[in-house]
Design a protein around this motif. Sequence first.
Motif, short mmCIF file in Angstrom:
data_model
loop_
_atom_site.label_atom_id
_atom_site.label_comp_id
_atom_site.label_asym_id
_atom_site.label_seq_id
_atom_site.Cartn_x
_atom_site.Cartn_y
_atom_site.Cartn_z
N THR A 11 0.77 -1.14 -0.01
CA THR A 11 0.00 0.10 0.00
C THR A 11 0.92 1.25 0.19
O THR A 11 0.22 2.35 -0.08
N ILE A 12 2.19 1.03 0.11
CA ILE A 12 3.07 2.28 0.19
C ILE A 12 3.85 2.38 -1.21
O ILE A 12 4.20 1.32 -1.62
N THR A 13 3.83 3.55 -1.88
CA THR A 13 4.62 3.65 -3.14
C THR A 13 5.87 4.49 -3.01
O THR A 13 6.88 4.32 -3.93
N GLU A 14 6.15 4.71 -1.82
CA GLU A 14 7.44 5.39 -1.53
C GLU A 14 7.77 5.48 0.08
O GLU A 14 7.03 5.25 0.74
N PHE A 15 9.05 5.43 0.36
CA PHE A 15 9.64 5.39 1.59
C PHE A 15 10.37 6.89 1.79
O PHE A 15 10.82 7.59 0.84
N ILE A 16 10.57 7.09 3.03
CA ILE A 16 11.28 8.37 3.35
C ILE A 16 12.49 7.84 4.15
O ILE A 16 12.44 7.30 5.03
N LEU A 17 13.85 8.32 3.59
CA LEU A 17 15.00 8.06 4.20
C LEU A 17 15.58 9.23 4.88
O LEU A 17 15.67 10.36 4.25
N LEU A 18 15.53 9.03 6.29
CA LEU A 18 16.06 10.17 7.11
C LEU A 18 17.54 10.27 7.01
O LEU A 18 17.90 11.68 7.01
N GLY A 19 18.15 9.44 6.33
CA GLY A 19 19.48 9.85 6.22
C GLY A 19 20.45 9.75 7.36
O GLY A 19 20.17 9.06 8.57
N LEU A 20 21.67 10.15 7.45
CA LEU A 20 22.65 10.11 8.57
C LEU A 20 22.37 11.03 9.70
O LEU A 20 22.40 10.79 10.64
N VAL A 21 21.89 12.34 9.34
CA VAL A 21 21.55 13.37 10.49
C VAL A 21 20.28 13.93 9.79
O VAL A 21 20.22 14.22 8.79
N PRO A 24 19.30 19.91 8.85
CA PRO A 24 19.59 20.31 7.62
C PRO A 24 20.84 21.11 7.54
O PRO A 24 21.65 21.29 6.69
N GLU A 25 21.32 21.84 8.78
CA GLU A 25 22.68 22.51 8.85
C GLU A 25 23.85 21.59 8.76
O GLU A 25 24.75 22.28 8.28
N LEU A 26 23.71 20.62 8.88
CA LEU A 26 24.79 19.58 8.86
C LEU A 26 24.90 18.79 7.55
O LEU A 26 25.71 18.05 7.17
N TRP A 27 23.73 19.02 6.74
CA TRP A 27 23.80 18.28 5.38
C TRP A 27 25.00 18.68 4.41
O TRP A 27 25.74 17.72 3.81
N LEU A 85 23.80 11.12 -1.80
CA LEU A 85 24.41 12.70 -2.14
C LEU A 85 23.30 13.37 -3.00
O LEU A 85 23.03 14.48 -2.77
N GLY A 86 22.56 12.60 -3.84
CA GLY A 86 21.44 13.13 -4.85
C GLY A 86 20.50 13.67 -3.73
O GLY A 86 19.88 14.79 -4.12
N ARG A 87 20.02 12.95 -2.60
CA ARG A 87 19.00 13.48 -1.85
C ARG A 87 19.43 14.67 -1.29
O ARG A 87 18.52 15.30 -0.80
N LEU A 88 20.68 14.73 -0.56
CA LEU A 88 21.18 15.86 0.11
C LEU A 88 21.15 17.18 -0.78
O LEU A 88 20.67 18.08 -0.25
N CYS A 93 13.87 13.64 0.53
CA CYS A 93 14.27 12.46 1.18
C CYS A 93 13.43 11.15 0.70
O CYS A 93 13.70 10.13 1.49
N THR A 94 12.85 11.30 -0.15
CA THR A 94 11.87 10.05 -0.57
C THR A 94 12.54 9.13 -1.56
O THR A 94 13.38 9.74 -2.48
N VAL A 95 12.17 8.01 -1.61
CA VAL A 95 12.58 7.01 -2.58
C VAL A 95 11.46 5.99 -2.88
O VAL A 95 10.82 5.58 -2.17
N ALA A 96 11.45 5.93 -4.23
CA ALA A 96 10.10 5.00 -4.73
C ALA A 96 10.40 3.79 -4.22
O ALA A 96 11.61 3.02 -3.93
N TYR A 97 9.32 2.80 -3.88
CA TYR A 97 9.30 1.42 -3.49
C TYR A 97 10.17 0.66 -4.54
O TYR A 97 10.84 0.02 -3.85
N GLY A 98 9.89 0.67 -5.86
CA GLY A 98 10.84 -0.17 -6.62
C GLY A 98 12.15 0.20 -6.79
O GLY A 98 13.02 -0.72 -6.81
N ALA A 99 12.56 1.42 -6.53
CA ALA A 99 13.89 1.85 -6.42
C ALA A 99 14.70 1.13 -5.07
O ALA A 99 15.75 1.26 -5.24
N CYS A 100 13.75 1.18 -4.08
CA CYS A 100 14.38 0.78 -2.73
C CYS A 100 14.66 -0.76 -3.01
O CYS A 100 15.68 -1.28 -2.64
N LEU A 101 13.57 -1.38 -3.48
CA LEU A 101 14.03 -2.82 -3.89
C LEU A 101 14.95 -3.12 -4.76
O LEU A 101 15.82 -3.98 -4.57
N THR A 102 15.18 -2.27 -5.71
CA THR A 102 16.32 -2.28 -6.48
C THR A 102 17.75 -2.15 -6.13
O THR A 102 18.79 -2.96 -6.38
#
Length: 315
Positions: A11-21, A24-27, A85-88, A93-102
């Motif tokens: 039922t979810i089409t995308e996930f949210i990756l919080l990343g390392l921190v 935003p000031e540390l990104w 790096l692209g998300r930063l 912060c989102t990644v598609a469900y298919g991309a996550c499994l890939t």
Amino acid sequence: MQPKSGDNGTTITEFILLGLVQMPELWPLVFILFLLAYLVTVGGNLSILASVLVEPKLHTPMYFFLGNLSLMDVGCISVTVPSMLGRLLSHKCTVAYGACLTQLFFFHLLVGVDCFLLTAMAYDRFLAICQPLTYSVRMSKTTQRVLVAVSWACSFSNALTHTVAVSTLNFCGPNVINHFYCDLPQLFQLSCSSTQLNELLLFGVGFIMAGAPTALIVISYIHVAAAVMRIRSVEGRKKAFSTCSSHLTVVAIFYGSGIFNYMRLGSTKLSDKDKAVGIFNTVINPMLNPIIYSLRNPDVQAALWRVLTGRRSLA
């Protein structure tokens, strides 16, 4: 999050990756550090690969496997870090469900090949030190290629099995992954359906992918240690141990971080320690491998110098 209609399936089409921190000031700092780590890792491993290809002294089975290992390390870090790096950069912060499994599939594919290559390298050292008279016959070019092909086949089966198994799980929320890439433990935590079979599968297949290679590596080096101790020359013993110490260091780091990451799935909450282990698996290990293998190896050092300076070997 955009849910799909229907009671069954994902039922979810995308996930949210919080990343390392999450600050935003540390990104920018994280981006610079990981970009540098990525460039150093790719440059170091490709330099090792180039040295193995152009240096005649390194046209041996041990360095054939090392060249393949360097290629896998480039792939492993390229599966995870560039997307982070692209998300930063995009602040997305989102990644598609298919991309996550890939990403999950290719990460486990490349790490699995690493497992078997390290085992093949241990077998190579066992033959070279314990059975030198038959070494050239037993570790022929055909044998080397078969070992690499088997490594790919087994790893492909493992990665495909886990990816298909995860795709059967239901994800109905939440969809927040407290990590910087998609991996099994984090996805198990988000599943609305039972992950018991998936976890049993991970342990069972993990025994084949990690337990069996570890046992073979330990057995090989027990025989190697016994053979080296029988060498009367101190210089001979030192040289034999030197060729094995680099490989053992890489094995210890690789399997240590892997066991911590995958063999403790019973914990109810994944912590920031998992991010640190993830950095080890995806960045530190691939970055350290060229350093470890070249630090105490004069042949690799000389070949690297010739590659960097553009000089040809006299051999």
